[in-house]
Motif scaffolding. Structure first.
Motif, PDB file in Angstrom:
ATOM      1  N   PRO A   1      24.919  92.425  31.712  1.00 39.98           N
ATOM      2  CA  PRO A   1      26.297  92.600  31.964  1.00 39.98           C
ATOM      3  C   PRO A   1      26.506  92.120  33.324  1.00 39.98           C
ATOM      4  O   PRO A   1      25.818  92.269  34.341  1.00 39.98           O
ATOM      5  N   ALA A   2      27.697  91.381  33.604  1.00 42.20           N
ATOM      6  CA  ALA A   2      28.130  90.911  35.053  1.00 42.20           C
ATOM      7  C   ALA A   2      28.353  91.935  35.922  1.00 42.20           C
ATOM      8  O   ALA A   2      28.935  92.852  35.430  1.00 42.20           O
ATOM      9  N   SER A   3      28.209  91.726  37.201  1.00 48.20           N
ATOM     10  CA  SER A   3      28.718  92.617  38.451  1.00 48.20           C
ATOM     11  C   SER A   3      30.082  92.943  38.008  1.00 48.20           C
ATOM     12  O   SER A   3      30.724  91.977  38.034  1.00 48.20           O
ATOM     13  N   ASP A   4      30.626  94.325  38.600  1.00 43.82           N
ATOM     14  CA  ASP A   4      31.762  94.366  38.571  1.00 43.82           C
ATOM     15  C   ASP A   4      32.381  94.378  40.045  1.00 43.82           C
ATOM     16  O   ASP A   4      33.505  94.414  40.309  1.00 43.82           O
ATOM     17  N   THR A   5      31.414  93.704  41.049  1.00 47.71           N
ATOM     18  CA  THR A   5      32.023  93.491  42.238  1.00 47.71           C
ATOM     19  C   THR A   5      33.001  92.590  42.199  1.00 47.71           C
ATOM     20  O   THR A   5      32.773  91.260  41.806  1.00 47.71           O
ATOM     21  N   ASP A   6      34.133  92.516  42.896  1.00 46.81           N
ATOM     22  CA  ASP A   6      35.242  91.509  43.024  1.00 46.81           C
ATOM     23  C   ASP A   6      35.265  90.832  44.353  1.00 46.81           C
ATOM     24  O   ASP A   6      35.499  91.414  45.175  1.00 46.81           O
ATOM     25  N   ASP A   7      34.999  89.674  44.388  1.00 41.51           N
ATOM     26  CA  ASP A   7      34.689  88.923  45.599  1.00 41.51           C
ATOM     27  C   ASP A   7      35.997  87.980  45.729  1.00 41.51           C
ATOM     28  O   ASP A   7      36.059  86.892  46.660  1.00 41.51           O
ATOM     29  N   THR A   8      37.024  88.132  45.080  1.00 49.58           N
ATOM     30  CA  THR A   8      38.106  87.058  44.877  1.00 49.58           C
ATOM     31  C   THR A   8      38.706  86.907  46.198  1.00 49.58           C
ATOM     32  O   THR A   8      38.952  85.933  46.681  1.00 49.58           O
ATOM     33  N   LEU A   9      38.765  88.098  47.146  1.00 48.84           N
ATOM     34  CA  LEU A   9      39.528  88.139  48.214  1.00 48.84           C
ATOM     35  C   LEU A   9      38.791  87.338  49.302  1.00 48.84           C
ATOM     36  O   LEU A   9      39.281  86.582  49.955  1.00 48.84           O
ATOM     37  N   GLN A  10      37.402  87.538  49.136  1.00 41.96           N
ATOM     38  CA  GLN A  10      36.465  87.047  50.200  1.00 41.96           C
ATOM     39  C   GLN A  10      36.537  85.351  49.894  1.00 41.96           C
ATOM     40  O   GLN A  10      36.445  84.529  50.760  1.00 41.96           O
ATOM     41  N   LEU A  11      36.755  85.010  48.479  1.00 46.59           N
ATOM     42  CA  LEU A  11      36.801  83.460  48.262  1.00 46.59           C
ATOM     43  C   LEU A  11      38.050  82.922  48.985  1.00 46.59           C
ATOM     44  O   LEU A  11      37.907  81.677  49.444  1.00 46.59           O
ATOM     45  N   TYR A  12      39.128  83.744  48.630  1.00 49.32           N
ATOM     46  CA  TYR A  12      40.297  83.064  49.235  1.00 49.32           C
ATOM     47  C   TYR A  12      40.187  82.953  50.913  1.00 49.32           C
ATOM     48  O   TYR A  12      40.674  81.912  51.183  1.00 49.32           O
ATOM     49  N   PHE A  13      39.726  83.948  51.537  1.00 51.29           N
ATOM     50  CA  PHE A  13      39.432  83.951  52.953  1.00 51.29           C
ATOM     51  C   PHE A  13      38.499  82.676  53.263  1.00 51.29           C
ATOM     52  O   PHE A  13      38.809  81.776  54.125  1.00 51.29           O
ATOM     53  N   LEU A  14      37.522  82.477  52.364  1.00 53.94           N
ATOM     54  CA  LEU A  14      36.503  81.397  52.938  1.00 53.94           C
ATOM     55  C   LEU A  14      37.336  80.032  52.452  1.00 53.94           C
ATOM     56  O   LEU A  14      37.023  79.115  53.359  1.00 53.94           O
ATOM     57  N   CYS A  15      37.925  79.778  51.490  1.00 47.62           N
ATOM     58  CA  CYS A  15      38.436  78.561  51.004  1.00 47.62           C
ATOM     59  C   CYS A  15      39.718  78.314  52.240  1.00 47.62           C
ATOM     60  O   CYS A  15      40.082  77.121  52.248  1.00 47.62           O
ATOM     61  N   ALA A  16      40.402  79.146  52.854  1.00 52.17           N
ATOM     62  CA  ALA A  16      41.403  78.905  53.510  1.00 52.17           C
ATOM     63  C   ALA A  16      40.827  79.237  55.141  1.00 52.17           C
ATOM     64  O   ALA A  16      41.521  79.481  56.093  1.00 52.17           O
ATOM     65  N   HIS A  17      39.549  78.890  55.246  1.00 47.49           N
ATOM     66  CA  HIS A  17      39.080  79.141  56.543  1.00 47.49           C
ATOM     67  C   HIS A  17      39.523  78.587  57.622  1.00 47.49           C
ATOM     68  O   HIS A  17      39.997  77.287  57.592  1.00 47.49           O
TER      69      HIS A  17
END
Length: 377
Positions: free
Chosen positions: A87-103
């Motif tokens: 089963p995949a992790s339930d950790t949601d890294d979506t917000l960090q990805l937004y931050f990273l892509c808009a660095h």
């Protein structure tokens, strides 16, 4: 196959790979390869756990690429620790990805491209078509962006305002090619609002929905531009308007006003008027005053001059306009409109011609040229 599901899972899958030790660029490439594999396999053999399938497929793609790069010995520990499928992790890294892509280290155009690719799940070809540039050019832009953020720690706090500016840039590109960037921006902003409770995120989403609701009425059947006052309001999407107003009211209730909330409030007042003549221009001027306190933007001052001209008469609008730099984009168009309303038709016609020469797109240029011709005739 549910393409929307695939793209909605992408941020979580990418985040899991990064947390397992993959660098951002390699992880993003692996996820894209896994998406291609899913498109090929899923129609005949749909997985019970789509997210888990993508994580496993992407991790294997990453490992294959890493093993092939024998010079990169420093990743051997990561390779030896390959996890079993489960089963995949339930950790949601979506917000960090937004931050990273808009660095902040990225240029606006690079941040937009990386966001559409890494968070939006679009292919390089789709992004290139949407921005009307060669695919090779867009590939280089995305590659440079991934290298720029390659060493940024994934758990570093990001700037919500920067993310919102990137999403607003995507929205303002509208539609070209086979990708509707306005709809894509709305989808991504909805996704962002699901992982962060921030009034400005809600404000931007409301603003997008209220603007998008008028989309069908913005152009005539021949493709010519239709200004707001002349639009057929029966073609406005009342469902989107209602949703935008509801989201805006909830954001304003938090009493943390920001520029996107103020802009959305102005859009809501336009949407609330059944006909252009019933627009509450006095309240719109008040919202522009609020917006000026937040941004002090010359463009906001220009738009406020139009609103003042509607609320207090064209001469009041011209007085407000006189305080601004006449080199501002659309300055001549605003001056032409206010002079026409004041009865100075010859001056207005001259200004419409000047505005047409400075127009940034063909539709606007043709509209302004028609206004000049109408007055000259």
């Amino acid at each position: 196959m549910d393409e929307a599901l695939l793209r909605s899972l992408l941020p979580a899958v990418l985040g899991i790979l990064v947390r397992r030790g993959a660098d951002f660029a390699a992880a993003e490439d692996a996820v894209q390869d896994a998406l291609v594999e899913a498109v090929r396999v899923w129609p005949d053999d749909p997985p019970r756990d789509p997210k888990g399938w993508l994580v496993t497929a992407a991790w294997r793609k990453f490992l294959d690429a890493t093993r092939a790069a024998t010079a990169r010995r420093r990743r051997e520990d990561v390779i030896d620790a390959e996890p079993e499928q489960g089963p995949a992790s339930d950790t949601d890294d979506t917000l960090q990805l937004y931050f990273l892509c808009a660095h902040p280290s990225l240029t606006p155009s690079s941040a937009v491209a990386l966001t559409l690719r890494a968070v939006g799940g679009l292919t390089t070809r789709q992004i290139a078509q949407a921005y009307l540039v060669p695919e090779a050019t867009m590939a280089q832009r995305i590659s440079r962006a991934k290298k720029t953020v390659g060493d940024v720690r994934f758990d570093q706090p990001g700037d919500v305002a920067t993310v919102l500016r990137v999403l607003y840039l995507v929205f303002n590109e509208g539609y070209s090619g086979d990708i509707d960037l306005a709809a894509e921006a709305i989808r991504l902003t909805r996704q962002l609002s699901a992982v962060i409770d921030h009034p400005e995120v809600a404000g931007l989403l409301a603003l997008m929905l209220l603007h998008h609701a008028r989309r069908a009425s913005r152009t005539a059947s021949n493709g010519s531009l239709v200004p707001l006052a002349e639009q057929d309001r029966s073609r406005w999407d009342t469902r989107l308007i209602a949703e935008g107003v509801e989201i805006l009211q909830a954001a304003l209730a938090q009493d943390r006003l920001g520029e996107f909330q103020a802009q959305a409030a102005i859009a809501a007042l336009h949407a609330d008027a059944p006909v252009a003549e019933e627009t509450d221009w006095v309240q719109i001027v008040e919202w522009y005053d609020e917006l000026l306190q937040l941004t002090d933007s010359p463009v906001v001052r220009l738009n406020r001059a139009v609103a003042v001209g509607e609320a207090d008469g064209p001469r009041a609008g011209l007085k407000a306009l006189a305080e601004l730099d006449d080199s501002l984009p659309r300055y001549s168009a605003v001056a032409a409109y206010l002079h026409e309303r004041d009865g100075s038709l010859r001056t207005a016609a001259k200004l419409y011609v000047e505005a047409a020469e400075k127009a940034s797109n063909l539709a606007e240029r043709e509209y302004l040229t028609r206004q000049a011709a109408r007055l000259n005739n």
